[in-house]
Design a protein around this motif. Structure first.
Motif, short mmCIF file in Angstrom:
data_model
loop_
_atom_site.label_atom_id
_atom_site.label_comp_id
_atom_site.label_asym_id
_atom_site.label_seq_id
_atom_site.Cartn_x
_atom_site.Cartn_y
_atom_site.Cartn_z
N GLN A 1 0.86 -1.19 0.00
CA GLN A 1 0.00 0.00 0.00
C GLN A 1 0.90 1.24 0.00
O GLN A 1 1.95 1.22 0.62
CB GLN A 1 -0.85 -0.03 1.27
CG GLN A 1 -1.83 1.10 1.37
CD GLN A 1 -2.71 0.91 2.61
OE1 GLN A 1 -3.52 0.00 2.66
NE2 GLN A 1 -2.51 1.76 3.61
N CYS B 1 2.19 4.72 1.15
CA CYS B 1 2.08 5.59 2.33
C CYS B 1 1.90 7.04 1.88
O CYS B 1 2.53 7.46 0.90
CB CYS B 1 3.34 5.48 3.19
SG CYS B 1 3.70 3.80 3.71
N ARG C 1 0.61 3.37 7.71
CA ARG C 1 1.33 2.11 7.83
C ARG C 1 0.35 0.97 8.06
O ARG C 1 -0.69 1.15 8.70
CB ARG C 1 2.33 2.18 9.01
CG ARG C 1 3.27 3.36 8.94
CD ARG C 1 4.18 3.32 7.76
NE ARG C 1 5.05 2.16 7.77
CZ ARG C 1 6.02 1.95 6.90
NH1 ARG C 1 6.25 2.81 5.92
NH2 ARG C 1 6.77 0.88 6.97
#
Ligand code: SF4
Length: 394
Positions: A15, A17, A137
């Protein structure tokens, strides 16, 4: 034989950040083309092998992105290829992989160890649930510490942890700033896991990121500058108590645990860059160098590498004076500073111009620079101003 290092970029993360301006793209683990990407990097390596052939390889660094997502077998193929291409290999070759807690457990750490990796750098980033969520995160506070412990437990000889400080979470109306005591407690907890190295970075807001956009619209909570400076000082105090040396503005190491790969960047060692978006700098005998940047799109990079066509998106010749300015900028971030006269002699140019000499004398009078013969150092109390001090010596 002249030294060289190798950097391999792995361009995917689970993913993205919101603060990150590295070239990295979200991708599910199963969708990553592990073998094809290794094939592409090895094809690029075959073209760049002459840069390594007559050099001593000092370190290999897999960065990203999240290279701990890469199947260790494929990462190991690339590593073996790089080692085989080097003219000579340093006896204690440092081989680092950057890891995210969400993609590192004991099995993965063992796999990387078996592939030849001897150092892991784990992105712990923080130990506060709300702050980690704000930073986008995927792991909880305990996840960062577990990943570090898993790496140590798996037998990795060297483990480093990263922290981000100077973060204000919440919303702009009621920002919740990390207080310096909290930053120090996190650093102490990380130090006590048994890591040999800690990197502590202040959060920087980069244009082109989601945080950059929110900040432009005044919708990002920001920490006050004084609080960030206090956090820097309290982290330093705690890590020094725990037996670490503050050897670079953002880096701390126990004895002998300094990141040799990064020391190479800071002291002007050449590096071959491989992979999508990787940057490389390889010098010639006259003090000049060529800097290249690989294609930043993974599909285009892989297609070019596999077709045997150039993977560089751009190339830039660096003359000796430009290289000396880079050495000043990076070298002055080190506790040991920079031997300006030795660096200039190596590049075949004079160290001192009139303006540079005047600027150095002025900084020395103000207590912001120490000059010992040809060596320049910034006293630790002025480290937060290091970039500006270095720039005034250009
Ligand atoms: S995990 Fe690291 S490289 Fe990936 S998006 Fe986050 S900060 Fe960037």
């Amino acid at each position: 034989m002249k030294s060289i290092t190798a950097y391999i970029h792995f361009p995917w993360c689970l993913q993205k950040c919101p603060y990150c301006d590295f070239v990295s793209f979200s991708k599910a683990r199963e969708a990553i083309e592990h073998r094809l990407y290794a094939d592409a990097v090895l094809a690029e390596l075959a073209r760049r092998a002459p840069a390594l052939a007559h050099r001593r390889l000092e370190s290999v660094f897999f960065g990203g992105g999240t290279p701990s997502l890469w199947e260790p077998e494929q990462l190991g193929r690339v590593l073996d290829g790089i080692v085989a291409a080097a003219g000579e290999v340093a006896p204690h070759l440092e081989i680092t992989v950057e890891c995210n807690p969400s993609s590192l457990d004991e099995d993965r750490a063992r796999g990387l160890l078996q592939a030849g990796v001897n150092r892991l750098s784990v992105g712990v980033q923080g130990l506060d649930e709300e702050r980690l969520r704000f930073l986008g995160r995927l792991h909880a506070p305990e996840g960062g510490l577990s990943a570090v412990r898993a790496a140590i437990q798996a037998g990795l000889p060297r483990v480093s942890g990263d922290l981000i400080y100077g973060v204000a979470s919440g919303d702009t109306a009621r920002p919740r700033e990390q207080d310096p005591g909290e930053a120090a407690r996190e650093a102490r907890t990380l130090a006590r896991t048994g890591v040999g190295h800690v990197s502590a970075y202040s959060l920087t807001i980069e244009p082109g990121t989601r945080f950059g956009e929110l900040s432009r619209r005044g919708r990002l909570p920001l920490a006050a500058e004084d609080g960030v400076a206090d956090a820097f000082l309290s982290i330093e105090a705690v890590l020094e108590e725990e037996g670490f040396t503050h050897y670079e503005v953002s880096n701390y190491a126990r004895k002998g645990e300094e990141a040799r790969h990064n020391l190479g960047y800071w002291t002007g060692v050449d590096y071959v860059g491989l992979g999508c978006a990787a940057v490389g700098t390889v010098s010639d005998a006259e003090g000049s160098a060529l800097r290249y940047r690989n294609l930043p799109n993974p599909d285009r990079y892989m297609a070019a590498a596999r077709a045997g066509t150039p993977t560089a998106d751009s190339e830039e010749p660096l003359d000796a004076e430009t290289r000396l300015r880079e050495r000043i900028m990076l070298g002055l971030r080190l506790r040991a500073g920079l031997d300006l006269e030795a660096a200039a002699a190596e590049l075949g140019i004079p160290a001192w111009s009139e303006p540079r000499r005047r600027a150095a004398d002025r900084l020395a009078r103000d207590g912001r620079l120490e000059i010992h013969g040809g060596r320049l150092t910034i006293p630790a109390r002025s480290w937060l101003l290091a970039d500006g001090i270095a720039a005034s010596l250009f």
